[in-house]
Design a protein around this motif. Structure first.
Motif: not given
Length: 407
Positions: A66-69, A77-80, A307-311, A313-317
């Motif tokens: 994981a990358h919980a940080d 919402w943050q655009s890619y 999940i939902r990071d700056l890499w 927008p996908y992933g829900d944990g």
């Protein structure tokens, strides 16, 4: 343990799809598992009772990568944006993370709460360590886990997302992280990021030898290059006599790229040395071969990645969703193989986080997930919603965790 010590009874559940059973819990431990009684014993009157209604019971899910940080879960919402590729994503993340408050304890807590809501009770998380953050990310993630009062058991990998050697001072930060309690130190694509695979790996293994920590190395590099780097890792594990289970290769795409004979040699050596692998089951890519890993004795774990990071927008944990993705993409269809995937997502994945048993057995931590499914195979292929979660002996209030992802 006497019945009058029992603090929780999970009644009428089917562990692993077996006969109806009651699970008695004392504190945070499973005390006993018994055939479901027609009427509870009088001594259990003081215990909290969770009616399982005949549901399937599994051990808590385990997220091994994981990358919980660094999620923006809970933010608008943050655009890619930014450039693609590993280097481009690193640069984009560095440019925007401060304005989003990443990392911080509130951000990490939202991520951990979402893991918990979907049944994950144990997590190995990579946490960025770099010259800008130093060890603040680790502090934030630890604070977030403490806010959940032990519901999610956490182990930390101090992760050099921006490289190890190309940024002077990062190696020293990793050493400091290990000295201050990080259970593992990470690495990243030693050739493509640092352009010095021998130097990066020698530095990381020196920390492991000095501090007694584990190593968990992201290895995206494909084909012969990636296989060569796995061989460098194995050489150092053998040279330093590192204990089985202390070194992990994450992603390891090269394992599926090389020819079958070389893959067999790599896996046999990994199994003999106790080197493990984790996967996030990437879509549009060949999956790590479960039957070959099992035959070689190479332990495999599943993770959600970011999940939902700056890499991305996908992933829900949802770790069960990752297990489904792995099984579907890998063509897993037979009952014994489907069940094996569920075992890796629960019972067998726990070795990446803890040394203790993780199952519905006396003495294990009381982590249970209840699902309205016939058996583990059915739960996997239908990605069944979690009906109830018990974490560390306490019933989780799933409604309280069910916030919108932007709140």
């Amino acid at each position: 343990m006497a019945d009058d010590d029992v603090t929780l009874v999970v009644r009428d559940v089917r562990p692993w799809g077996g006969p109806p059973s009651d699970v008695g819990v004392v504190g945070d431990r499973v005390a006993w598992v018994r055939p479901t009684a027609v009427r509870p014993a009088p001594l259990l009157d003081r215990a909290e009772v969770l009616d399982g209604r005949g549901l399937l019971a599994l051990p808590g899910l385990v997220n091994t990568h994981a990358h919980a940080d660094k999620s923006w879960w809970g933010l608008p919402w943050q655009s890619y944006g930014g450039e693609g590729g590993t280097q481009g994503r690193i640069a984009h993340e560095r440019a925007r993370r401060d304005e989003l408050g990443i990392p911080s304890a509130p951000v990490a807590e939202r991520v951990l709460r979402e893991y918990l809501r979907t049944g994950t009770t144990r997590v190995r998380t990579h946490v960025d360590v770099d010259l800008g953050l130093e060890l603040r990310g680790i502090e934030a993630v630890r604070e977030a886990a403490a806010a959940l009062d032990g519901a999610v058991e956490l182990t930390v990998v101090a992760f050099p997302q921006d490289g190890v050697l190309r940024r002077p001072g990062v190696l020293e930060l990793l050493d400091r992280a290990a000295a201050e309690g990080a259970e593992h130190v990470g690495g990243l694509d030693p050739a493509l990021i640092d352009r010095d695979p021998v130097g990066q790996l020698d530095g990381l293994f020196r920390i492991a030898a000095d501090r007694g920590c584990g190593l968990d190395i992201h290895l995206h590099e494909p084909g012969d290059l990636g296989a060569f780097e796995i061989e460098l890792i194995l050489d150092r594990v053998e040279r330093d006599g590192i204990a089985p289970g202390k070194v992990n290769v994450a992603h390891g795409f090269a394992v599926v790229d090389v020819d079958p004979a070389r893959r067999r040699d790599l896996l046999d050596r990994m199994g003999a040395l106790g080197v493990t692998m984790t996967t996030v089951a990437p879509v549009r890519m060949r999956q790590l071969p479960l039957a070959e890993l099992d035959a070689a004795g190479v332990r495999l774990g599943f993770g959600t990645d970011g999940i939902r990071d700056l890499w991305s927008p996908y992933g829900d944990g949802d770790l069960l969703g990752i297990a489904w993705q792995y099984a579907r993409a890998g063509g897993v269809v037979r009952d014994e193989d489907l069940r094996r995937v569920v075992e890796l997502a629960t019972r067998d994945g726990a070795a990446f986080v803890t040394d203790e048993p993780h199952d519905l057995v006396p003495g294990a931590r009381a982590d249970l997930v209840l699902l309205d499914a016939e058996n583990p195979m059915d739960a996997l292929v239908r990605r069944v919603p979690r009906a109830a979660v018990v974490a560390g002996g306490r019933v989780v209030d799933l409604d309280a965790l069910a916030a919108r992802p932007w709140e």
